[in-house]
Design a protein around this motif. Structure first.
Motif, PDB file in Angstrom:
ATOM      1  N   GLU A 103     -61.520 -81.814  22.691  1.00  0.00           N
ATOM      2  CA  GLU A 103     -61.627 -82.128  24.123  1.00  0.00           C
ATOM      3  C   GLU A 103     -60.799 -81.147  24.952  1.00  0.00           C
ATOM      4  N   LYS A 104     -59.578 -80.861  24.498  1.00  0.00           N
ATOM      5  CA  LYS A 104     -58.712 -79.921  25.219  1.00  0.00           C
ATOM      6  C   LYS A 104     -59.327 -78.527  25.246  1.00  0.00           C
ATOM      7  N   LEU A 105     -59.877 -78.102  24.121  1.00  0.00           N
ATOM      8  CA  LEU A 105     -60.512 -76.784  24.057  1.00  0.00           C
ATOM      9  C   LEU A 105     -61.739 -76.724  24.965  1.00  0.00           C
ATOM     10  N   THR A 106     -62.504 -77.805  25.012  1.00  0.00           N
ATOM     11  CA  THR A 106     -63.678 -77.862  25.873  1.00  0.00           C
ATOM     12  C   THR A 106     -63.279 -77.693  27.333  1.00  0.00           C
ATOM     13  N   ARG A 107     -62.254 -78.423  27.759  1.00  0.00           N
ATOM     14  CA  ARG A 107     -61.794 -78.319  29.153  1.00  0.00           C
ATOM     15  C   ARG A 107     -61.265 -76.920  29.457  1.00  0.00           C
ATOM     16  N   ALA A 108     -60.471 -76.368  28.542  1.00  0.00           N
ATOM     17  CA  ALA A 108     -59.910 -75.032  28.756  1.00  0.00           C
ATOM     18  C   ALA A 108     -61.024 -73.982  28.802  1.00  0.00           C
ATOM     19  N   ALA A 109     -62.023 -74.126  27.942  1.00  0.00           N
ATOM     20  CA  ALA A 109     -63.134 -73.181  27.924  1.00  0.00           C
ATOM     21  C   ALA A 109     -63.934 -73.262  29.225  1.00  0.00           C
ATOM     22  N   LEU A 110     -64.148 -74.467  29.716  1.00  0.00           N
ATOM     23  CA  LEU A 110     -64.877 -74.637  30.965  1.00  0.00           C
ATOM     24  C   LEU A 110     -64.148 -73.961  32.126  1.00  0.00           C
ATOM     25  N   VAL A 111     -62.833 -74.109  32.168  1.00  0.00           N
ATOM     26  CA  VAL A 111     -62.040 -73.445  33.207  1.00  0.00           C
ATOM     27  C   VAL A 111     -62.194 -71.929  33.088  1.00  0.00           C
ATOM     28  N   TYR A 112     -62.114 -71.405  31.858  1.00  0.00           N
ATOM     29  CA  TYR A 112     -62.265 -69.963  31.645  1.00  0.00           C
ATOM     30  C   TYR A 112     -63.634 -69.492  32.147  1.00  0.00           C
ATOM     31  N   LEU A 113     -64.675 -70.219  31.785  1.00  0.00           N
ATOM     32  CA  LEU A 113     -66.024 -69.829  32.205  1.00  0.00           C
ATOM     33  C   LEU A 113     -66.169 -69.867  33.724  1.00  0.00           C
ATOM     34  N   LYS A 114     -65.589 -70.889  34.356  1.00  0.00           N
ATOM     35  CA  LYS A 114     -65.654 -70.980  35.818  1.00  0.00           C
ATOM     36  C   LYS A 114     -64.893 -69.835  36.473  1.00  0.00           C
ATOM     37  N   GLN A 115     -63.676 -69.566  35.981  1.00  0.00           N
ATOM     38  CA  GLN A 115     -62.845 -68.506  36.564  1.00  0.00           C
ATOM     39  C   GLN A 115     -63.513 -67.141  36.469  1.00  0.00           C
ATOM     40  N   HIS A 116     -64.243 -66.917  35.400  1.00  0.00           N
ATOM     41  CA  HIS A 116     -64.867 -65.615  35.181  1.00  0.00           C
ATOM     42  C   HIS A 116     -66.357 -65.599  35.562  1.00  0.00           C
ATOM     43  N   ARG A 117     -66.803 -66.675  36.221  1.00  0.00           N
ATOM     44  CA  ARG A 117     -68.193 -66.788  36.695  1.00  0.00           C
ATOM     45  C   ARG A 117     -69.192 -66.537  35.559  1.00  0.00           C
ATOM     46  N   LEU A 118     -68.951 -67.230  34.454  1.00  0.00           N
ATOM     47  CA  LEU A 118     -69.773 -67.071  33.257  1.00  0.00           C
ATOM     48  C   LEU A 118     -70.461 -68.365  32.842  1.00  0.00           C
ATOM     49  N   LEU A 119     -70.618 -69.291  33.758  1.00  0.00           N
ATOM     50  CA  LEU A 119     -71.194 -70.590  33.412  1.00  0.00           C
ATOM     51  C   LEU A 119     -72.630 -70.490  32.891  1.00  0.00           C
ATOM     52  N   GLU A 120     -73.319 -69.428  33.220  1.00  0.00           N
ATOM     53  CA  GLU A 120     -74.703 -69.268  32.765  1.00  0.00           C
ATOM     54  C   GLU A 120     -74.798 -68.653  31.365  1.00  0.00           C
ATOM     55  N   GLN A 121     -73.697 -68.140  30.865  1.00  0.00           N
ATOM     56  CA  GLN A 121     -73.688 -67.511  29.544  1.00  0.00           C
ATOM     57  C   GLN A 121     -73.699 -68.570  28.438  1.00  0.00           C
ATOM     58  N   PRO A 122     -74.391 -68.314  27.343  1.00  0.00           N
ATOM     59  CA  PRO A 122     -74.294 -69.231  26.204  1.00  0.00           C
ATOM     60  C   PRO A 122     -72.883 -69.164  25.631  1.00  0.00           C
ATOM     61  N   ALA A 123     -72.399 -70.302  25.173  1.00  0.00           N
ATOM     62  CA  ALA A 123     -71.041 -70.360  24.622  1.00  0.00           C
ATOM     63  C   ALA A 123     -71.029 -71.298  23.424  1.00  0.00           C
ATOM     64  N   ARG A 124     -70.071 -71.073  22.531  1.00  0.00           N
ATOM     65  CA  ARG A 124     -69.913 -71.948  21.379  1.00  0.00           C
ATOM     66  C   ARG A 124     -68.445 -71.987  20.979  1.00  0.00           C
ATOM     67  N   PHE A 125     -68.130 -72.947  20.109  1.00  0.00           N
ATOM     68  CA  PHE A 125     -66.781 -73.110  19.593  1.00  0.00           C
ATOM     69  C   PHE A 125     -66.781 -72.854  18.091  1.00  0.00           C
ATOM     70  N   ASP A 126     -65.972 -71.906  17.658  1.00  0.00           N
ATOM     71  CA  ASP A 126     -65.794 -71.624  16.239  1.00  0.00           C
ATOM     72  C   ASP A 126     -64.383 -72.008  15.836  1.00  0.00           C
ATOM     73  N   VAL A 127     -64.218 -72.272  14.553  1.00  0.00           N
ATOM     74  CA  VAL A 127     -62.894 -72.512  13.993  1.00  0.00           C
ATOM     75  C   VAL A 127     -62.720 -71.551  12.829  1.00  0.00           C
ATOM     76  N   ILE A 128     -61.574 -70.895  12.797  1.00  0.00           N
ATOM     77  CA  ILE A 128     -61.238 -70.030  11.667  1.00  0.00           C
ATOM     78  C   ILE A 128     -60.047 -70.639  10.959  1.00  0.00           C
ATOM     79  N   SER A 129     -60.236 -70.878   9.688  1.00  0.00           N
ATOM     80  CA  SER A 129     -59.225 -71.485   8.828  1.00  0.00           C
ATOM     81  C   SER A 129     -58.636 -70.391   7.947  1.00  0.00           C
TER      82      SER A 129
END
Length: 159
Positions: A103-129
């Motif tokens: 949830e925290k990552l989702t909110r932070a990512a949304l802020v990043y996309l809004k700040q950089h005017r990238l809301l129309e770009q496809p996005a995904r979340f990966d995890v590296i272990s």
């Protein structure tokens, strides 16, 4: 001969991570833990670059939290959470990416996309272990979970 502390002061931050290998006391274990996170993020960034990703940001901090890596995979913006441990005895490090963290990552990512005017770009979340054994010169084991989770919580992103 100089003491270990004097060498640490001279060499700066880079040597602190190596203390874990030479002096296994409580203080050095703590320094080793502090070293593991940044080293894991560097290893993950190198791994992604070898796969052809372009790193846009590292340790992106904002008031809603931190995103370890933000990369570009073709046209897709990838928000990467890196989890590094020195053992997988308690399970894969990726298990530490809880629903709350997602949830925290989702909110932070949304802020990043809004700040950089990238809301129309496809996005995904990966995890590296990353499992990085504490033996000197041990190579890390890297596992990459593409599209590890969907955006969750309020203000969800669209694909």
């Amino acid at each position: 001969m100089q003491s270990l502390q004097q060498l640490m002061l001279l060499a700066g931050r880079k040597l602190r991570g190596l203390v874990h290998y030479f002096a296994p006391n409580r203080e050095s274990r703590e320094l080793g833990k502090k070293w593991l996170g940044p080293a894991g993020e560097r290893a993950a960034a190198s791994y992604l670059q070898r796969l052809g990703y372009r790193i846009l940001a590292r340790s992106h901090r904002q008031r809603l939290g931190e995103i370890d890596l933000i990369a570009l995979d073709g046209e897709c913006i990838v928000f990467v959470e890196v989890k590094a441990r020195n053992s997988d005895a308690d399970g894969d490090p990726s298990l530490a990416v809880t629903t709350r963290k997602q949830e925290k990552l989702t909110r932070a990512a949304l802020v990043y996309l809004k700040q950089h005017r990238l809301l129309e770009q496809p996005a995904r979340f990966d995890v590296i272990s990353i499992v990085w054994p504490s033996q000197a010169k041990a190579q890390p084991t890297i596992r990459h979970f593409k599209s590890a989770f969907e955006a969750i919580g309020r203000g969800q992103m669209f694909r």
